[in-house]
Design a protein around this motif. Structure first.
Motif, PDB file in Angstrom:
ATOM      1  N   GLY A 560       1.016  -1.491   0.237  1.00  0.00           N
ATOM      2  CA  GLY A 560       0.051  -0.276  -0.085  1.00  0.00           C
ATOM      3  C   GLY A 560       0.993   1.379  -0.149  1.00  0.00           C
ATOM      4  O   GLY A 560       0.904   2.592   0.374  1.00  0.00           O
ATOM      5  N   VAL A 561       2.246   1.647  -0.591  1.00  0.00           N
ATOM      6  CA  VAL A 561       3.210   2.210  -0.615  1.00  0.00           C
ATOM      7  C   VAL A 561       3.497   2.236  -1.757  1.00  0.00           C
ATOM      8  O   VAL A 561       4.243   1.646  -1.963  1.00  0.00           O
ATOM      9  CB  VAL A 561       4.206   2.416   1.072  1.00  0.00           C
ATOM     10  CG1 VAL A 561       4.892   3.958   1.466  1.00  0.00           C
ATOM     11  CG2 VAL A 561       3.030   2.822   2.467  1.00  0.00           C
ATOM     12  N   TRP A 562       3.737   3.458  -1.798  1.00  0.00           N
ATOM     13  CA  TRP A 562       4.971   3.696  -3.481  1.00  0.00           C
ATOM     14  C   TRP A 562       6.535   3.789  -2.800  1.00  0.00           C
ATOM     15  O   TRP A 562       6.661   4.334  -1.931  1.00  0.00           O
ATOM     16  CB  TRP A 562       5.048   4.966  -3.883  1.00  0.00           C
ATOM     17  CG  TRP A 562       3.308   4.661  -4.488  1.00  0.00           C
ATOM     18  CD1 TRP A 562       2.553   6.020  -4.417  1.00  0.00           C
ATOM     19  CD2 TRP A 562       3.038   4.195  -5.525  1.00  0.00           C
ATOM     20  NE1 TRP A 562       1.539   5.406  -5.459  1.00  0.00           N
ATOM     21  CE2 TRP A 562       1.981   4.508  -6.068  1.00  0.00           C
ATOM     22  CE3 TRP A 562       3.738   3.519  -6.128  1.00  0.00           C
ATOM     23  CZ2 TRP A 562       0.980   4.317  -7.151  1.00  0.00           C
ATOM     24  CZ3 TRP A 562       4.035   2.926  -7.524  1.00  0.00           C
ATOM     25  CH2 TRP A 562       1.763   3.114  -8.380  1.00  0.00           C
ATOM     26  N   GLN A 563       7.196   3.075  -3.132  1.00  0.00           N
ATOM     27  CA  GLN A 563       8.374   2.893  -2.516  1.00  0.00           C
ATOM     28  C   GLN A 563       9.682   2.731  -3.600  1.00  0.00           C
ATOM     29  O   GLN A 563       9.542   2.056  -4.778  1.00  0.00           O
ATOM     30  CB  GLN A 563       8.905   1.079  -1.734  1.00  0.00           C
ATOM     31  CG  GLN A 563       8.262   0.887  -1.235  1.00  0.00           C
ATOM     32  CD  GLN A 563       8.371   1.954   0.240  1.00  0.00           C
ATOM     33  OE1 GLN A 563       9.335   2.055   0.390  1.00  0.00           O
ATOM     34  NE2 GLN A 563       7.624   1.096   1.675  1.00  0.00           N
ATOM     35  N   PRO A 564      10.431   3.858  -3.765  1.00  0.00           N
ATOM     36  CA  PRO A 564      11.516   3.927  -4.666  1.00  0.00           C
ATOM     37  C   PRO A 564      12.549   2.470  -4.880  1.00  0.00           C
ATOM     38  O   PRO A 564      12.619   2.152  -4.289  1.00  0.00           O
ATOM     39  CB  PRO A 564      12.262   4.852  -4.442  1.00  0.00           C
ATOM     40  CG  PRO A 564      12.379   4.638  -2.847  1.00  0.00           C
ATOM     41  CD  PRO A 564      11.248   4.499  -2.314  1.00  0.00           C
ATOM     42  N   VAL A 565      12.433   1.944  -5.846  1.00  0.00           N
ATOM     43  CA  VAL A 565      13.684   1.188  -6.192  1.00  0.00           C
ATOM     44  C   VAL A 565      14.478   1.847  -7.046  1.00  0.00           C
ATOM     45  O   VAL A 565      15.725   0.913  -6.729  1.00  0.00           O
ATOM     46  CB  VAL A 565      12.686   0.426  -7.510  1.00  0.00           C
ATOM     47  CG1 VAL A 565      13.519  -0.741  -8.117  1.00  0.00           C
ATOM     48  CG2 VAL A 565      11.601   0.063  -6.735  1.00  0.00           C
ATOM     49  N   THR A 566      15.133   1.979  -8.009  1.00  0.00           N
ATOM     50  CA  THR A 566      16.460   3.015  -8.302  1.00  0.00           C
ATOM     51  C   THR A 566      15.833   4.434  -9.682  1.00  0.00           C
ATOM     52  O   THR A 566      14.809   4.562  -9.608  1.00  0.00           O
ATOM     53  CB  THR A 566      16.849   1.869  -9.138  1.00  0.00           C
ATOM     54  OG1 THR A 566      18.101   2.188  -9.615  1.00  0.00           O
ATOM     55  CG2 THR A 566      16.381   1.962 -10.516  1.00  0.00           C
ATOM     56  N   GLU A 567      16.329   5.438  -9.959  1.00  0.00           N
ATOM     57  CA  GLU A 567      17.065   6.239 -10.441  1.00  0.00           C
ATOM     58  C   GLU A 567      17.360   5.966 -11.648  1.00  0.00           C
ATOM     59  O   GLU A 567      17.503   4.831 -12.053  1.00  0.00           O
ATOM     60  CB  GLU A 567      17.710   6.963  -9.773  1.00  0.00           C
ATOM     61  CG  GLU A 567      17.395   7.146  -8.657  1.00  0.00           C
ATOM     62  CD  GLU A 567      18.258   8.384  -7.724  1.00  0.00           C
ATOM     63  OE1 GLU A 567      19.312   8.430  -7.713  1.00  0.00           O
ATOM     64  OE2 GLU A 567      17.272   8.841  -6.567  1.00  0.00           O
ATOM     65  N   ASP A 568      16.726   7.216 -12.342  1.00  0.00           N
ATOM     66  CA  ASP A 568      17.461   7.583 -14.133  1.00  0.00           C
ATOM     67  C   ASP A 568      17.657   6.039 -15.247  1.00  0.00           C
ATOM     68  O   ASP A 568      17.838   5.176 -15.844  1.00  0.00           O
ATOM     69  CB  ASP A 568      19.216   7.251 -14.022  1.00  0.00           C
ATOM     70  CG  ASP A 568      19.904   8.022 -12.757  1.00  0.00           C
ATOM     71  OD1 ASP A 568      19.340   9.360 -13.652  1.00  0.00           O
ATOM     72  OD2 ASP A 568      20.842   8.530 -12.810  1.00  0.00           O
ATOM     73  N   VAL A 569      15.959   5.787 -14.947  1.00  0.00           N
ATOM     74  CA  VAL A 569      14.853   4.882 -15.315  1.00  0.00           C
ATOM     75  C   VAL A 569      14.571   4.696 -16.696  1.00  0.00           C
ATOM     76  O   VAL A 569      14.145   6.328 -16.580  1.00  0.00           O
ATOM     77  CB  VAL A 569      14.316   3.714 -14.743  1.00  0.00           C
ATOM     78  CG1 VAL A 569      13.451   2.768 -15.858  1.00  0.00           C
ATOM     79  CG2 VAL A 569      14.283   3.302 -13.902  1.00  0.00           C
ATOM     80  N   ASP A 570      14.856   4.676 -18.030  1.00  0.00           N
ATOM     81  CA  ASP A 570      13.734   4.939 -19.621  1.00  0.00           C
ATOM     82  C   ASP A 570      12.658   4.093 -19.508  1.00  0.00           C
ATOM     83  O   ASP A 570      11.995   5.186 -19.440  1.00  0.00           O
ATOM     84  CB  ASP A 570      15.528   4.737 -20.882  1.00  0.00           C
ATOM     85  CG  ASP A 570      15.938   5.679 -20.318  1.00  0.00           C
ATOM     86  OD1 ASP A 570      16.213   6.633 -19.681  1.00  0.00           O
ATOM     87  OD2 ASP A 570      17.194   4.718 -20.657  1.00  0.00           O
ATOM     88  N   LEU A 571      12.499   3.444 -19.510  1.00  0.00           N
ATOM     89  CA  LEU A 571      11.434   2.289 -19.714  1.00  0.00           C
ATOM     90  C   LEU A 571      11.652   1.377 -18.650  1.00  0.00           C
ATOM     91  O   LEU A 571      12.456   0.540 -18.285  1.00  0.00           O
ATOM     92  CB  LEU A 571      11.796   2.146 -20.954  1.00  0.00           C
ATOM     93  CG  LEU A 571      11.358   3.303 -22.335  1.00  0.00           C
ATOM     94  CD1 LEU A 571      11.592   2.221 -23.376  1.00  0.00           C
ATOM     95  CD2 LEU A 571      10.839   3.819 -22.219  1.00  0.00           C
ATOM     96  N   VAL A 572       9.553   0.698 -18.396  1.00  0.00           N
ATOM     97  CA  VAL A 572       9.901  -0.722 -17.458  1.00  0.00           C
ATOM     98  C   VAL A 572       9.223  -1.230 -18.113  1.00  0.00           C
ATOM     99  O   VAL A 572       7.999  -0.786 -18.945  1.00  0.00           O
ATOM    100  CB  VAL A 572      10.209  -0.019 -15.914  1.00  0.00           C
ATOM    101  CG1 VAL A 572       8.123   0.888 -16.070  1.00  0.00           C
ATOM    102  CG2 VAL A 572       9.415  -1.412 -15.095  1.00  0.00           C
ATOM    103  N   ALA A 573       9.002  -2.723 -18.280  1.00  0.00           N
ATOM    104  CA  ALA A 573       7.212  -3.499 -18.669  1.00  0.00           C
ATOM    105  C   ALA A 573       7.758  -4.689 -17.588  1.00  0.00           C
ATOM    106  O   ALA A 573       8.906  -5.280 -17.218  1.00  0.00           O
ATOM    107  CB  ALA A 573       7.636  -3.880 -19.967  1.00  0.00           C
ATOM    108  N   TYR A 574       6.081  -5.030 -17.635  1.00  0.00           N
ATOM    109  CA  TYR A 574       6.435  -6.595 -16.951  1.00  0.00           C
ATOM    110  C   TYR A 574       5.616  -7.044 -18.373  1.00  0.00           C
ATOM    111  O   TYR A 574       5.760  -6.796 -19.812  1.00  0.00           O
ATOM    112  CB  TYR A 574       4.821  -6.909 -16.566  1.00  0.00           C
ATOM    113  CG  TYR A 574       5.269  -6.302 -14.703  1.00  0.00           C
ATOM    114  CD1 TYR A 574       5.852  -7.387 -13.940  1.00  0.00           C
ATOM    115  CD2 TYR A 574       4.783  -5.461 -14.144  1.00  0.00           C
ATOM    116  CE1 TYR A 574       5.879  -7.223 -12.534  1.00  0.00           C
ATOM    117  CE2 TYR A 574       4.913  -4.832 -13.128  1.00  0.00           C
ATOM    118  CZ  TYR A 574       5.444  -5.849 -12.296  1.00  0.00           C
ATOM    119  OH  TYR A 574       5.374  -5.594 -11.026  1.00  0.00           O
ATOM    120  N   PRO A 575       6.263  -8.886 -18.385  1.00  0.00           N
ATOM    121  CA  PRO A 575       6.404  -9.862 -19.814  1.00  0.00           C
ATOM    122  C   PRO A 575       4.421  -9.262 -19.918  1.00  0.00           C
ATOM    123  O   PRO A 575       3.933  -9.349 -19.064  1.00  0.00           O
ATOM    124  CB  PRO A 575       6.631 -11.360 -19.255  1.00  0.00           C
ATOM    125  CG  PRO A 575       7.827 -10.961 -18.183  1.00  0.00           C
ATOM    126  CD  PRO A 575       6.792  -9.472 -16.790  1.00  0.00           C
ATOM    127  N   GLY A 576       4.434  -9.327 -20.521  1.00  0.00           N
ATOM    128  CA  GLY A 576       3.013  -9.441 -21.596  1.00  0.00           C
ATOM    129  C   GLY A 576       2.779  -8.216 -22.576  1.00  0.00           C
ATOM    130  O   GLY A 576       3.871  -7.372 -22.877  1.00  0.00           O
TER     131      GLY A 576
END
Length: 576
Positions: A560-576
């Motif tokens: 239920g909380v937004w958590q940081p993962v990493t910085e300077d990311v251009d794109l992201v996708a799950y399989p699908g």
């Protein structure tokens, strides 16, 4: 105070209790962010309605009827008490199961004359105003209203034997949104995919809590809904019905007996096994725990072989593009992928990952999609071209999907063939987002015209080789009240994550149920806390929704909380 008034007051009190039960746990550490937890409240509370009191005036009769009709779905007496407020003629014509209108606020009659002021009048009309936000049909299909509006319901009351009773009214019932989840149980039905009977495809319905098991099995026997026609199938012989009017749950973990008519005995062994798993999966979803099933033909227990069936699931982690390299997102952190990529000379604007390892594709600018994982190729390989291509999606057969021209979709198969899919209902609409569900039988499409955007889900019709040839003729509308949608991604068995963006560039992240959300009221809801999202990624997984902000921050939802993962990311996708 009259008994009818007491009933509605009790209903309002119950609504407050149910609402309080939906609160997520408050985090005590970590960054200050707004939570996004969607807690489903499955509270079985029976409301016991009471009939009209002697001498009740017309307002009290209408008020008591409204409360009794709502309470009927959890009452052993069902609609018997509600009918006590009607004349004999109205009892014969009123059909409470014809439809359900989910309304924003509890409906209350407009004030009218008291019994004394009515004098010798024998007939009076009373108006009830309510804001309809969704409808539920007799098959349990939930549809949000795109433009909630005030509706005026009219009740005609007649004095009979000195007592006021309702003599004319609309069919169906009005249910306040804050009571809806207590009165109706969200239940996913499961149907075998057309090309693979061991792949089960979900369809969310809502049934009165008192009768949900019976109604769920009856709808399974009726076969797939229109929006899944051609993508799923029924293995049940035509004419098969329940041989027993009730399906009783067991408290000791023993199998539930499901008795069907004799037609079921003619089914082949492999089909019978899948039908049993269909029913088991459906009853398990509704009960919130595993439920095994014993299948009967009339009174004869049928032998059923064990079989494995698959439910939709995202089985691989998300992937991100950062600094020209691929990363896997695992356990809330970014781990560099072993696959080297060369993105020189292209402008990556969207990423798609196959559920079956390859391909991995990137949209180059807005008019080309390239594969960056082709065997024997060190450079990106163009596979699809066209103006304003939607971000690609890759199905479980490795086929890449994107938009084509107005009213069409482009697909590129692993056999290196390009096809166009042109469903009739997309004519004149520009596709801006495409997302295929993990099992490959459903697709979510965001399209727009000058008058606005629309989110629709439909079954995928394939030929014998698995090549997409069409979509179901009648799509299902999703998230109708949500405007300015630019992207939709599957985020649950029957849930979509939606990204919106207004004319000023402010973004919003929403969740919308395909057939209603399982929270109170069944409505789409916005996840607060982020207004600068550039891209979303989601999957049928416990990992939660991923977002990339305008500054390149990758964040994900955790408890239920937004958590940081990493910085300077251009794109992201799950399989699908």
């Amino acid at each position: 105070m009259r008994r009818g008034t007491n009933l509605v007051a009790a209903a309002v009190t119950l609504a407050c209790v149910v609402s309080l039960g939906a609160c997520a746990q408050i985090p005590t550490s970590g960054p200050v962010r707004v939570g996004t937890e969607d807690v489903e409240t499955q509270v079985d509370i029976a409301m016991l309605p009471q009939g009209p009191s002697l001498g009740a005036d017309p307002n009290a009769i209408v008020l008591g009827f409204l409360g009794a009709a709502v309470a009927a779905t959890t009452s052993p007496k069902e609609f018997q008490t509600a009918r006590e407020f009607l004349t004999d003629e109205a009892v014969d014509t009123w059909d409470p199961e014809a439809s359900v209108r989910v309304v924003r606020e509890p409906p209350v009659p407009e004030p009218t004359e008291t019994t004394a002021e009515l004098g010798d009048a024998d007939t009076v009309e009373i108006a009830v105003q309510a804001t309809a936000i969704a409808t539920l049909d007799s098959a349990g299909a939930y549809t949000e209203v795109g433009d909630p509006r005030k509706l005026d319901y009219r009740f005609t009351l007649t004095r009979a034997g000195g007592e006021w009773r309702i003599s004319a009214l609309d069919n169906g019932v009005l249910v306040p949104a804050n009571l809806f989840a207590n009165q109706y149980r969200a239940t996913r039905l499961f149907f075998p995919a057309e090309g693979d009977i061991e792949s089960l495809v979900p369809d969310l319905r809502w049934f009165p809590r008192q009768e949900w098991r019976r109604m769920a099995v009856e709808e399974l026997l009726a076969g797939p809904p229109e929006w899944l026609q051609g993508a799923t199938q029924s293995l049940v012989p035509e004419g098969t019905q329940l041989a027993s009017p009730s399906i009783s749950d067991t408290d000791d973990g023993e199998p539930v007996a499901v008795r069907l008519s004799e037609q079921i005995s003619a089914v082949s062994a492999d089909h019978r096994a899948v039908i049993t798993e269909q029913i088991s999966a459906t009853l398990s979803e509704g009960a919130g725990r595993p439920v095994s099933v014993d299948l009967f033909s009339e009174t004869n227990r049928l032998g059923v072989e064990e079989t494995d069936v698959d439910l939709p699931a995202t089985t691989a982690p998300a992937m991100a593009l950062k600094d020209g390299r691929l990363y896997l997102i695992e356990d809330g952190r970014a781990v560099e992928h072993e696959l080297p990529v060369d993105l020189s000379g292209i402008d990556p604007t969207a990423l798609a990952v196959s559920p079956v390892t390859t391909p991995i594709v990137v949209r180059d600018g807005t008019d080309q999609i390239v594969s960056i994982s082709s065997d024997g190729q060190s450079e990106p390989v163009p596979i699809l071209q066209g103006p304003d291509l939607a971000a690609p999606s890759i199905d479980n057969l490795g086929t890449t999907w994107t938009s084509g021209g107005v009213g069409e979709l482009k697909v590129y198969t692993t056999a290196l063939e390009e096809f166009t899919v042109e469903p009739d209902w997309l004519k004149g609409r520009k596709v801006v987002s495409v997302s295929v569900a993990p099992e490959g039988s459903r697709i979510a499409i965001v399209s727009k015209t000058p008058t606005g955007t629309q989110v629709q889900v439909a079954g995928i019709v394939r030929d014998n080789q698995g090549t997409p040839v069409d979509l179901a003729k009648t799509p299902l509308a999703v998230g109708a009240p949500v405007g300015d949608v630019v992207e939709a991604r599957w985020s649950g068995l029957t849930t979509l994550a939606l990204l919106t963006r207004d004319d000023e560039g402010t973004s919003g992240v929403w969740t919308a149920g395909v057939g209603g959300s399982t929270g109170a009221g069944g409505q789409s809801r916005q996840l607060p806390g982020l207004t600068d999202v550039e891209q979303i990624a989601a999957g049928v997984t416990d990992e939660g929704i991923l977002v990339v902000t305008k500054d390149g921050d990758l964040e994900h939802e955790e408890t239920g909380v937004w958590q940081p993962v990493t910085e300077d990311v251009d794109l992201v996708a799950y399989p699908g």
